[in-house]
Design a protein around this motif. Structure first.
Motif: not given
Length: 490
Positions: A58, A61, A69, A72-73, A229-230, A233-234, A237
């Motif tokens: 995290s 991110g 972010i 993003s999540y 972008t975020g 990255m997430v 997960s």
């Protein structure tokens, strides 16, 4: 008691459930046992959403997108909620040890069930190596006298043994692993909220309310595009939320378990992902150097003044790693079991021992995991990096297949078992198509990112090879059937 699974045999036609082959075939003494209790399923459902990536990844991110972010999540979380709803609709109607692979087999054709089943198995056996290595690094730090490779071996052997004993032992281990993760994040959110608003006695953090969300370059310090972008990255997960639909096939009331898991996925993502990241971002400025240096959760705990925050987080991360390893081995073996039952893997994979455990499926999965661990130590930047990248986008492929499968399965279930449609996808088919568009957009956007491009292209290459194998097998099987059915002229 055997689980009520729907398995497709080799001669299966899409839309027609077939138990003519595999562990649930009539007259077969083999079969998975309903060894998972309701409390096991509940904790597997909750803990499946919380991967080690949440704790470890995290920080990167946050550094890439700042407070944005959270969006993003939220976007990825929304995508997962929709996918889980679709999967829940199918799993509640037809609980199966193969879950979405078995449904793809029925709705889209043998090639789809074969391909996505093997790709998913491949994804999890690579994860075994990643998590075993991560756990070994932590344990080596505690007991440096034991080399890292030995710790990886010990961890893999212990969890293999628990999976071989019975499905109940897997459920028991996962119950406690997931329980520790849930309690840890719950406590982090509660204590963090008190600190954010200056209500925590003795806290080193003065508490600035929501100010840190905008006081360092605004909510979008890297621009609105950083949200995407975020997302890249997430997104990975979140992988693991679908495990409960595989495990449900080994519970006493699969339909109820799937319903509960599907209905609770929204608050689980809201609390564990959005809630915990929100706490980090309100306790510290997003660009605080400690977030990347120490990790987002350790940095947040240190800012409050929690003693030994690093060691506490090491214990929690190790628990998350062991949980992921435990579930990864279980998931890979059950997918291999289902593939064996449908004739898409060696028949030995579909056999269970007297305890209802698919021993061959477990051992074959863990052997590949051991080989991957060896590659990680021997050729980390070449062979193992290839394995990582070639499985990197499989999660998104799985979600896409779930969406397309649900579009077809809704009609099949309504025709054959309308009373089983107890969980329904919202706004069908519009939200299903919207989810397909969202996942496709993420895959296309990954092509614009250097690391993402490599993952997508290599994953597509592996997927193309697996699909080609499945189509060749299908053509060969058709020829064999034709040869058997055609009377000889001599």
């Amino acid at each position: 008691m055997t689980s009520q699974t729907t398995l497709a045999g080799p001669g299966h036609q899409p839309g027609k459930p077939d138990r003519s082959n595999g562990p649930d075939a009539p007259g077969s003494s083999d079969g998975l046992q309903a060894g998972l209790k309701n409390r096991h399923l509940s904790m597997i459902a909750i803990g499946g959403v919380i991967g080690a990536g949440l704790f470890v990844g995290s920080g990167a991110g946050i550094a890439a997108a700042g407070p944005a972010i959270l969006l993003s999540y939220a976007l990825v979380g929304l995508m997962v909620v929709f996918v889980m709803r679709m999967l829940g609709e199918m799993a509640a109607a037809r609980p199966s040890s193969g879950s979405f692979s078995a449904y793809a087999d029925q709705a889209l054709g043998r090639w789809a069930g074969f391909s996505i089943g093997w790709l998913y198995w491949f994804f999890w056996v690579v994860v075994l190596a990643v998590e075993a290595t991560a756990g070994a690094k932590i344990l080596e730090g505690w007991v440096p006298g034991v080399p890292q490779w030995a710790w990886a071996l010990i961890v893999m052997v212990v969890l293999t043994a628990t999976n071989l004993v019975s499905v109940g032992s897997y459920g028991e281990f996962e119950f406690w692993f997931a329980g520790i993760k849930v309690v840890a994040i719950g406590a982090f959110v509660v204590v963090g909220l008190l600190a954010v608003f200056g209500l925590l006695p003795g806290s080193d953090n003065p508490g600035s309310g929501l100010a840190h969300l905008t006081d360092t370059g605004g909510f979008f310090p890297k621009g609105p595009g950083a949200v995407l972008t975020g997302v890249l990255m997430v997104v990975f997960s979140f992988m693991g939320s679908e495990i409960v639909t595989l495990a449900a096939g080994e519970s006493e009331n699969p339909q109820r378990a799937v319903q509960k898991a599907t209905n609770s996925v929204i608050w689980r993502i809201a609390v564990f992902y959005l809630g915990s990241i929100f706490i980090v971002l309100t306790l510290l400025p997003w660009n605080d150097a400690s977030i990347l240096k120490e990790g987002s959760y350790v940095a947040a705990l240190n800012s409050i003044g929690i003693p030994h925050a690093g060691q506490v987080m090491d214990v929690i991360v190790l628990t998350a790693v062991l949980s992921c390893l435990n579930s990864g081995l279980y998931t890979a073996s059950r997918m291999a079991f289902s593939l064996g039952g449908r004739g898409d893997a060696p028949k030995a994979f579909a056999r269970t021992n007297k305890r209802g455990v698919p021993q061959a499926a477990i051992l074959s999965s863990v052997v590949f995991g051991f080989v991957a661990v060896f590659f990680n130590y021997q050729w980390p930047d070449t062979v193992f990096q290839f394995l990582l990248n070639s499985s990197g986008a499989v999660a998104l492929f799985v979600w896409l297949v779930i969406c397309f499968t649900q579009l077809r399965m809704r009609g099949i279930i309504l025709r054959e078992q309308p009373e089983k449609l107890v969980v329904r996808m919202w706004l069908f088919p519009y939200l299903t198509w919207a989810t397909i568009a969202m996942i496709s957009f993420v895959l296309v956007y990954m092509l614009t990112d250097d690391s993402g491009r490599q993952q997508v292209l290599l994953s597509l290459l592996v997927a193309a090879i697996v699909v080609a194998i499945s189509l060749v097998r299908e053509v060969q099987n058709r020829k064999n059937r034709t040869a058997v059915e055609t009377p000889s002229n001599t």
